[in-house]
Design a protein around this motif. Sequence first.
Motif, PDB file in Angstrom:
ATOM      1  N   ARG A   1       0.806  -1.214   0.000  1.00  0.00           N
ATOM      2  CA  ARG A   1       0.000   0.000   0.000  1.00  0.00           C
ATOM      3  C   ARG A   1       0.843   1.269   0.000  1.00  0.00           C
ATOM      4  O   ARG A   1       1.974   1.294   0.526  1.00  0.00           O
ATOM      5  N   LEU A   2       0.268   2.301  -0.587  1.00  0.00           N
ATOM      6  CA  LEU A   2       0.770   3.662  -0.404  1.00  0.00           C
ATOM      7  C   LEU A   2       0.091   4.202   0.842  1.00  0.00           C
ATOM      8  O   LEU A   2      -1.143   4.251   0.908  1.00  0.00           O
ATOM      9  N   VAL A   3       0.876   4.561   1.861  1.00  0.00           N
ATOM     10  CA  VAL A   3       0.313   5.077   3.108  1.00  0.00           C
ATOM     11  C   VAL A   3       0.514   6.587   3.149  1.00  0.00           C
ATOM     12  O   VAL A   3       1.640   7.075   3.012  1.00  0.00           O
ATOM     13  N   VAL A   4      -0.591   7.309   3.321  1.00  0.00           N
ATOM     14  CA  VAL A   4      -0.550   8.772   3.398  1.00  0.00           C
ATOM     15  C   VAL A   4      -0.807   9.174   4.845  1.00  0.00           C
ATOM     16  O   VAL A   4      -1.892   8.929   5.383  1.00  0.00           O
ATOM     17  N   PHE A   5       0.198   9.769   5.477  1.00  0.00           N
ATOM     18  CA  PHE A   5       0.060  10.214   6.860  1.00  0.00           C
ATOM     19  C   PHE A   5      -0.417  11.667   6.848  1.00  0.00           C
ATOM     20  O   PHE A   5       0.289  12.551   6.359  1.00  0.00           O
ATOM     21  N   LEU A   6      -1.612  11.874   7.365  1.00  0.00           N
ATOM     22  CA  LEU A   6      -2.228  13.196   7.339  1.00  0.00           C
ATOM     23  C   LEU A   6      -1.970  13.951   8.641  1.00  0.00           C
ATOM     24  O   LEU A   6      -1.682  13.352   9.679  1.00  0.00           O
ATOM     25  N   GLN A   7      -2.086  15.259   8.560  1.00  0.00           N
ATOM     26  CA  GLN A   7      -1.798  16.123   9.707  1.00  0.00           C
ATOM     27  C   GLN A   7      -3.069  16.386  10.516  1.00  0.00           C
ATOM     28  O   GLN A   7      -4.158  16.530   9.961  1.00  0.00           O
ATOM     29  N   GLY A   8      -2.907  16.458  11.835  1.00  0.00           N
ATOM     30  CA  GLY A   8      -4.011  16.815  12.717  1.00  0.00           C
ATOM     31  C   GLY A   8      -4.629  15.625  13.409  1.00  0.00           C
ATOM     32  O   GLY A   8      -4.938  14.611  12.773  1.00  0.00           O
ATOM     33  N   CYS A   9      -4.782  15.716  14.740  1.00  0.00           N
ATOM     34  CA  CYS A   9      -5.427  14.643  15.490  1.00  0.00           C
ATOM     35  C   CYS A   9      -6.091  15.216  16.732  1.00  0.00           C
ATOM     36  O   CYS A   9      -5.565  16.142  17.367  1.00  0.00           O
ATOM     37  N   ASN A  10      -7.243  14.643  17.087  1.00  0.00           N
ATOM     38  CA  ASN A  10      -7.984  15.106  18.264  1.00  0.00           C
ATOM     39  C   ASN A  10      -7.657  14.292  19.515  1.00  0.00           C
ATOM     40  O   ASN A  10      -8.054  14.656  20.616  1.00  0.00           O
ATOM     41  N   PHE A  11      -6.941  13.177  19.353  1.00  0.00           N
ATOM     42  CA  PHE A  11      -6.529  12.361  20.507  1.00  0.00           C
ATOM     43  C   PHE A  11      -5.160  12.830  21.003  1.00  0.00           C
ATOM     44  O   PHE A  11      -4.407  13.454  20.264  1.00  0.00           O
ATOM     45  N   ARG A  12      -4.862  12.461  22.242  1.00  0.00           N
ATOM     46  CA  ARG A  12      -3.552  12.761  22.822  1.00  0.00           C
ATOM     47  C   ARG A  12      -2.998  11.477  23.448  1.00  0.00           C
ATOM     48  O   ARG A  12      -2.762  11.398  24.647  1.00  0.00           O
ATOM     49  N   CYS A  13      -2.822  10.466  22.618  1.00  0.00           N
ATOM     50  CA  CYS A  13      -2.366   9.167  23.110  1.00  0.00           C
ATOM     51  C   CYS A  13      -0.978   9.286  23.718  1.00  0.00           C
ATOM     52  O   CYS A  13      -0.064   9.846  23.098  1.00  0.00           O
ATOM     53  N   LEU A  14      -0.816   8.738  24.906  1.00  0.00           N
ATOM     54  CA  LEU A  14       0.453   8.851  25.615  1.00  0.00           C
ATOM     55  C   LEU A  14       1.598   8.185  24.861  1.00  0.00           C
ATOM     56  O   LEU A  14       2.742   8.589  24.980  1.00  0.00           O
ATOM     57  N   TYR A  15       1.278   7.157  24.065  1.00  0.00           N
ATOM     58  CA  TYR A  15       2.324   6.426  23.350  1.00  0.00           C
ATOM     59  C   TYR A  15       2.437   6.839  21.882  1.00  0.00           C
ATOM     60  O   TYR A  15       3.111   6.158  21.095  1.00  0.00           O
ATOM     61  N   CYS A  16       1.798   7.921  21.497  1.00  0.00           N
ATOM     62  CA  CYS A  16       1.753   8.319  20.085  1.00  0.00           C
ATOM     63  C   CYS A  16       3.139   8.257  19.441  1.00  0.00           C
ATOM     64  O   CYS A  16       4.095   8.855  19.928  1.00  0.00           O
ATOM     65  N   ALA A  17       3.223   7.515  18.330  1.00  0.00           N
ATOM     66  CA  ALA A  17       4.500   7.377  17.629  1.00  0.00           C
ATOM     67  C   ALA A  17       4.731   8.514  16.638  1.00  0.00           C
ATOM     68  O   ALA A  17       5.830   8.669  16.114  1.00  0.00           O
ATOM     69  N   ASN A  18       3.677   9.306  16.391  1.00  0.00           N
ATOM     70  CA  ASN A  18       3.789  10.428  15.441  1.00  0.00           C
ATOM     71  C   ASN A  18       3.323  11.736  16.083  1.00  0.00           C
ATOM     72  O   ASN A  18       2.371  12.362  15.609  1.00  0.00           O
ATOM     73  N   PRO A  19       3.970  12.170  17.182  1.00  0.00           N
ATOM     74  CA  PRO A  19       3.521  13.403  17.850  1.00  0.00           C
ATOM     75  C   PRO A  19       3.602  14.630  16.956  1.00  0.00           C
ATOM     76  O   PRO A  19       2.903  15.620  17.184  1.00  0.00           O
ATOM     77  N   ASP A  20       4.417  14.539  15.915  1.00  0.00           N
ATOM     78  CA  ASP A  20       4.561  15.657  14.977  1.00  0.00           C
ATOM     79  C   ASP A  20       3.359  15.784  14.050  1.00  0.00           C
ATOM     80  O   ASP A  20       3.268  16.752  13.286  1.00  0.00           O
ATOM     81  N   THR A  21       2.419  14.832  14.119  1.00  0.00           N
ATOM     82  CA  THR A  21       1.207  14.926  13.282  1.00  0.00           C
ATOM     83  C   THR A  21       0.003  15.456  14.059  1.00  0.00           C
ATOM     84  O   THR A  21      -1.065  15.643  13.484  1.00  0.00           O
ATOM     85  N   ILE A  22       0.151  15.684  15.360  1.00  0.00           N
ATOM     86  CA  ILE A  22      -1.004  16.051  16.198  1.00  0.00           C
ATOM     87  C   ILE A  22      -1.518  17.452  15.884  1.00  0.00           C
ATOM     88  O   ILE A  22      -2.722  17.656  15.688  1.00  0.00           O
ATOM     89  N   ASP A  23      -0.629  18.425  15.835  1.00  0.00           N
ATOM     90  CA  ASP A  23      -1.029  19.805  15.554  1.00  0.00           C
ATOM     91  C   ASP A  23      -1.716  19.889  14.195  1.00  0.00           C
ATOM     92  O   ASP A  23      -1.327  19.212  13.242  1.00  0.00           O
ATOM     93  N   ALA A  24      -2.761  20.718  14.105  1.00  0.00           N
ATOM     94  CA  ALA A  24      -3.553  20.787  12.881  1.00  0.00           C
ATOM     95  C   ALA A  24      -2.741  21.238  11.667  1.00  0.00           C
ATOM     96  O   ALA A  24      -3.063  20.886  10.530  1.00  0.00           O
ATOM     97  N   LYS A  25      -1.692  22.001  11.909  1.00  0.00           N
ATOM     98  CA  LYS A  25      -0.865  22.503  10.804  1.00  0.00           C
ATOM     99  C   LYS A  25       0.514  21.853  10.802  1.00  0.00           C
ATOM    100  O   LYS A  25       0.929  21.259   9.819  1.00  0.00           O
ATOM    101  N   GLY A  26       1.218  21.944  11.927  1.00  0.00           N
ATOM    102  CA  GLY A  26       2.537  21.328  12.043  1.00  0.00           C
ATOM    103  C   GLY A  26       3.462  21.713  10.911  1.00  0.00           C
ATOM    104  O   GLY A  26       3.452  22.858  10.440  1.00  0.00           O
ATOM    105  N   GLU A  27       4.249  20.752  10.472  1.00  0.00           N
ATOM    106  CA  GLU A  27       5.164  20.995   9.354  1.00  0.00           C
ATOM    107  C   GLU A  27       4.639  20.332   8.085  1.00  0.00           C
ATOM    108  O   GLU A  27       5.392  19.945   7.202  1.00  0.00           O
ATOM    109  N   SER A  28       3.327  20.198   8.010  1.00  0.00           N
ATOM    110  CA  SER A  28       2.713  19.516   6.866  1.00  0.00           C
ATOM    111  C   SER A  28       2.773  20.369   5.608  1.00  0.00           C
ATOM    112  O   SER A  28       2.997  21.586   5.646  1.00  0.00           O
ATOM    113  N   LYS A  29       2.529  19.698   4.500  1.00  0.00           N
ATOM    114  CA  LYS A  29       2.509  20.376   3.207  1.00  0.00           C
ATOM    115  C   LYS A  29       1.092  20.348   2.650  1.00  0.00           C
ATOM    116  O   LYS A  29       0.455  19.297   2.602  1.00  0.00           O
ATOM    117  N   GLU A  30       0.589  21.510   2.254  1.00  0.00           N
ATOM    118  CA  GLU A  30      -0.722  21.551   1.606  1.00  0.00           C
ATOM    119  C   GLU A  30      -0.608  20.909   0.227  1.00  0.00           C
ATOM    120  O   GLU A  30       0.198  21.338  -0.600  1.00  0.00           O
TER     121      GLU A  30
END
Length: 242
Positions: free
Chosen positions: A19-48
């Motif tokens: 599969r092609l996996v697309v990791f999108l930006q923004g998350c409403n959960f705050r999982c303590l073990y989150c492996a992608n904390p850089d994806t939580i913020d709605a904008k972060g360093e993502s690319k439009e």
Amino acid sequence: MIRVHSYESLGTYDGPGIRLVVFLQGCNFRCLYCANPDTIDAKGESKETSPEEILKMAVSQKPFFGKKGGITFSGGEPTFQARELIPLFRSLKEAGIHICVDTNGSIWNEDVKTLLTLADLVLLDVKEFNNDRHRKLTARSNEQTLKTAAWLEENQKPFWLRYVLVQGYSYFREDIEAMGEHFKNYQMIERVEILPYHTLGVHKYEAMNLEYQLKDVKCNTPEQLEEAKALFDKYFKTVYVN
């Protein structure tokens, strides 16, 4: 435009086949073990990114997908951008590409409903069945997640249950058994995946000057994974340790 954090080509862990996996930006959960904390913020360093660009990428990789593969939207939380994703999902379906959505199931509105209707398969992450422990782990309730599972069942949408096994947080025999009792008669659950707890994302916390709160939690032993699989096997036919 869709906010994309990153991509993984030739992925084999997020849905059937290659599969092609697309990791999108923004998350409403705050999982303590989150492996992608850089994806939580709605904008972060993502690319439009335009839907056309993602569609073009998926079509170019289609020869590698084979009969089972396709595209998986992960994150972050894909339903965070449900409205923006709907036109892309329609184009992907027209192109004959299998669509997976990896979701915590906690966001619900008409756009999410349309998005999940268009998807071929949903990977539903149930973080914990006990709601108090779920709140401790994610800072959110699991009420809507369970309602989303019920909607998938009622609307005959195939889905996989995914469960991260974290000692002291989601590894409780009584909670796994309660979840098994809750879901055991669901016909749309094609597979249950036990995801071993890992610390592969810890370096991201250091880079972001964030404290990783589960640094004292140990990874699962093979014996623990076997024990957990035996618990799930009591209720489900197809259980895998991912």
